[in-house]
Design an enzyme around this catalytic site. Sequence first.
Site, PDB file in Angstrom:
ATOM      1  N   GLU A   4       0.929  -1.302   0.160  1.00 34.93           N
ATOM      2  CA  GLU A   4       0.057   0.022  -0.035  1.00 34.93           C
ATOM      3  C   GLU A   4       0.784   1.330   0.102  1.00 34.93           C
ATOM      4  O   GLU A   4       0.472   2.299  -0.507  1.00 34.93           O
ATOM      5  CB  GLU A   4      -0.897   0.205   1.344  1.00 34.93           C
ATOM      6  CG  GLU A   4      -2.019  -0.892   1.240  1.00 34.93           C
ATOM      7  CD  GLU A   4      -1.818  -2.251   1.660  1.00 34.93           C
ATOM      8  OE1 GLU A   4      -0.528  -2.584   1.940  1.00 34.93           O
ATOM      9  OE2 GLU A   4      -2.672  -3.273   1.799  1.00 34.93           O
ATOM     10  N   PHE A  20     -11.113  -7.357  13.945  1.00 38.25           N
ATOM     11  CA  PHE A  20      -9.899  -7.973  13.149  1.00 38.25           C
ATOM     12  C   PHE A  20      -9.690  -6.849  12.083  1.00 38.25           C
ATOM     13  O   PHE A  20     -10.762  -6.254  11.389  1.00 38.25           O
ATOM     14  CB  PHE A  20     -10.454  -9.207  12.432  1.00 38.25           C
ATOM     15  CG  PHE A  20      -9.490  -9.684  11.524  1.00 38.25           C
ATOM     16  CD1 PHE A  20      -8.183 -10.033  11.859  1.00 38.25           C
ATOM     17  CD2 PHE A  20      -9.632  -9.462  10.132  1.00 38.25           C
ATOM     18  CE1 PHE A  20      -7.214 -10.492  10.929  1.00 38.25           C
ATOM     19  CE2 PHE A  20      -8.984 -10.030   9.278  1.00 38.25           C
ATOM     20  CZ  PHE A  20      -7.492 -10.427   9.695  1.00 38.25           C
ATOM     21  N   GLN A  21      -8.549  -6.632  11.944  1.00 36.86           N
ATOM     22  CA  GLN A  21      -7.915  -5.628  11.021  1.00 36.86           C
ATOM     23  C   GLN A  21      -8.699  -4.146  11.120  1.00 36.86           C
ATOM     24  O   GLN A  21      -8.986  -3.418  10.342  1.00 36.86           O
ATOM     25  CB  GLN A  21      -8.086  -6.130   9.337  1.00 36.86           C
ATOM     26  CG  GLN A  21      -7.198  -7.070   9.024  1.00 36.86           C
ATOM     27  CD  GLN A  21      -7.366  -7.367   7.739  1.00 36.86           C
ATOM     28  OE1 GLN A  21      -7.975  -7.044   6.833  1.00 36.86           O
ATOM     29  NE2 GLN A  21      -5.882  -7.842   7.161  1.00 36.86           N
ATOM     30  N   LYS A  27     -17.247  -0.735   6.215  1.00 33.71           N
ATOM     31  CA  LYS A  27     -17.770  -1.780   5.246  1.00 33.71           C
ATOM     32  C   LYS A  27     -19.077  -1.625   4.967  1.00 33.71           C
ATOM     33  O   LYS A  27     -19.698  -1.555   3.676  1.00 33.71           O
ATOM     34  CB  LYS A  27     -17.177  -2.914   5.560  1.00 33.71           C
ATOM     35  CG  LYS A  27     -17.409  -4.133   4.605  1.00 33.71           C
ATOM     36  CD  LYS A  27     -17.104  -5.231   4.905  1.00 33.71           C
ATOM     37  CE  LYS A  27     -17.100  -6.554   3.650  1.00 33.71           C
ATOM     38  NZ  LYS A  27     -16.508  -7.781   4.139  1.00 33.71           N
ATOM     39  N   MET A  32      24.642   8.822   2.141  1.00 39.13           N
ATOM     40  CA  MET A  32      24.561  10.073   2.661  1.00 39.13           C
ATOM     41  C   MET A  32      24.714   9.943   4.359  1.00 39.13           C
ATOM     42  O   MET A  32      25.439  10.766   4.719  1.00 39.13           O
ATOM     43  CB  MET A  32      23.135  10.717   2.560  1.00 39.13           C
ATOM     44  CG  MET A  32      23.000  12.319   2.739  1.00 39.13           C
ATOM     45  SD  MET A  32      24.218  13.194   2.327  1.00 39.13           S
ATOM     46  CE  MET A  32      23.399  13.878   0.718  1.00 39.13           C
TER      47      MET A  32
END
Lengths: 556, 163
Positions: free
Chosen positions: A49, A111-112, A161, A470
């Site tokens: 993502e 969940f999630q 949802k 760097m």
Amino acid sequence: MKLTGAEIICKALEYEGVEVVFGYPGGAVLPLYDKLYDSPIRHILVRHEQGAAHAADGYARATGRPGVCIATSGPGATNLVTGIANAYMDSVPIIAFTGQVNLSAIGRDSFQEADITGITLPIVKHSYLVKDVNQLAATIRAAFHIATTGRPGPVLIDLPKDITIAQAEFEYPPQVTFRGYRVPGRCDSAQVYQAARAIGEARKPVIYAGGGVISSNAAEELREFAEKTRIPVTNTLLGKGSFPETHPLSLGMVGMHGTAYANYAVSYSDLIIAIGARFDDRVTGRLDTFAPNARVIHIDIDPAEIGKNVRVHIPLVGDVKPILKELIQRVEVPDTGEWLKQIEQWKAEYPLRYTNEEGVLKPQYVIEQIWEITRDKNAVITTEVGQNQMWAAQYYKALRPRTFISSGGLGTMGFGLPAAVGAQIGRPDAVVFDIAGDGSIQMTVQELATAVQYNLPINIAILNNRFLGMVRQWQELFNNKRYSQTEFPDLPDFVKLAEAYGAVGMRVTRSEEVRPALERAIATPKPVIIDFVIAREENVFPMVPAGESLTKMVGC
Amino acid sequence: MRHTLAVLVENQPGVLTRVAGLFSRRGYNIESLAVGETHEPTISRMTIVVDGDDLVIEQVVKQLNKLIDVIDVQDVTQAEYVDRELVLIKVNAEPSIRGEIMQIVDIFRARIVDIGYHTLIIECTGDEGKIRAIEKSLKPFGILELVRTGKIAMVRGQKYEED
């Protein structure tokens, strides 16, 4: 007719003119993905993502249109966080849709489940948790309006949802009104007049152009303004492309790794005209010694930038483009003859330089060659973060807006490849190069699979010194060469890695191989990795040590 | 210097978090914050007391204004304004010393709102100085609990003679 929330989202995106979204499916966004399946909107499936957020960012910067990304709830949403923060710091308009658990499940550690509006609070321009499907269309309209107007920035819409399943009458509001959001209107003419006079009186003026010139689409106006007034122009990292860096009035980039002549010009100027720039610490160096003799005109659309870091004498708050137009009309042309002579002297005395050594490949040479081969092409450069980025900023002379895309504010390693994916999707005809380091590329290398899937002919130039260059440079200069955790003894074979992904891999170890490899890469209609094995301990110079005055440069 | 800000915000969930988050993220210190609905139920009003020099306060006001849910920000410090705070103080009050406490309550035009076997709860409204003074006066009796609402403020109306 009633539509489900998911259908409303697809329709709303069409109304907003969105052609492509970058995303990754998951449980909480299943209803949305089911509707996207039938939608004319193109969905680009990333591999992580974070890549979706960066790709949306790169797309937005390359095209000037807002970028859209989608992730599922919980880990999907939290994986967007770096990308959202990146867009926030660099003022890029992206809209992030995140799935969320059902309304009734919120707050139960389902969940999630992750409180993504809470997590992203300090890094969004605004965010919404949609709790009523009847509000969904107006929310999306508001999100696009907020993201793209004023100082652009990311807006997040969290979608439980059940909201995406519930139905509502669909009506897309042509506009939304806000009680607490106003885009600054026309700048006060008296202020413009004052600025015009101050410019006329200046003898050592310098224009300091930032990303705001590009997001305001004001590069033409900037050029006209600079040429009319004969005022030299330095640009920030995000301002690359706001003014052609080959122009005689250009000083290139200012700041920590800016050109010596830009840093001198700013430091000894009597008037700084800051345009869409924010006096970042990488630009100003030590604040209390910054441009001690300069008055400051600051043009910016965000009133909070005025006086945030540097005292401003004449603020011009508003959109850069109309302000520059008015300023061009009214400005009194200053006498900059002596000043330009001085600047020519600095340019002659302290040019950007490096030495080519026999049998050693120098990163600066690689960038110069990439520039030579793409300068007359429709090309977009993205960079990762670190030495690769600074060499690119120094030696790739940006000529046009939206051709140089880099993570400035947040400094996100791993930005370049997914940003290149977004840029190539938005500008399919462009030659796209991601200038990368061996460290950065490993942070988001999975997006090579995305590039292969969609047949994107992105060219990834890895400046490979087997160091986190760097950080190593700082350790060399400030930590007595104690290279703590900056060496990669065992890198993957990037040529084989490219091949494993179905891309093309090449390795270049000698200067004379650079040009042919670049030509071959550009001619290849597939993603290409070129592993440039460069001088290991080459440094980026000049350099202003952190917290030092701009004139205290090392290595120039 | 301390500044008192009157902030009108959308009366929506999460707005307080946005405002509080802004202060902590940018390193500003909230000295007190009071929030409640206004006569227009979709708008809430926050009174925020913040400490800082003029530059800091200017940034605070500008950053607050950038929040989409913030409708208006007014720094009332420079204006003529009325400010009040309400405090509830539970003190030790054995029957033998209640008279003394009630005298103090009278002086401050405060009220006794609860009497227990060994305690009194005193309610007092006033500006910061008064609240501090009553707290100090009651301290010797033993303060068991104290809760303050935080300051609320309002700019005074135009006076008749100014017309």
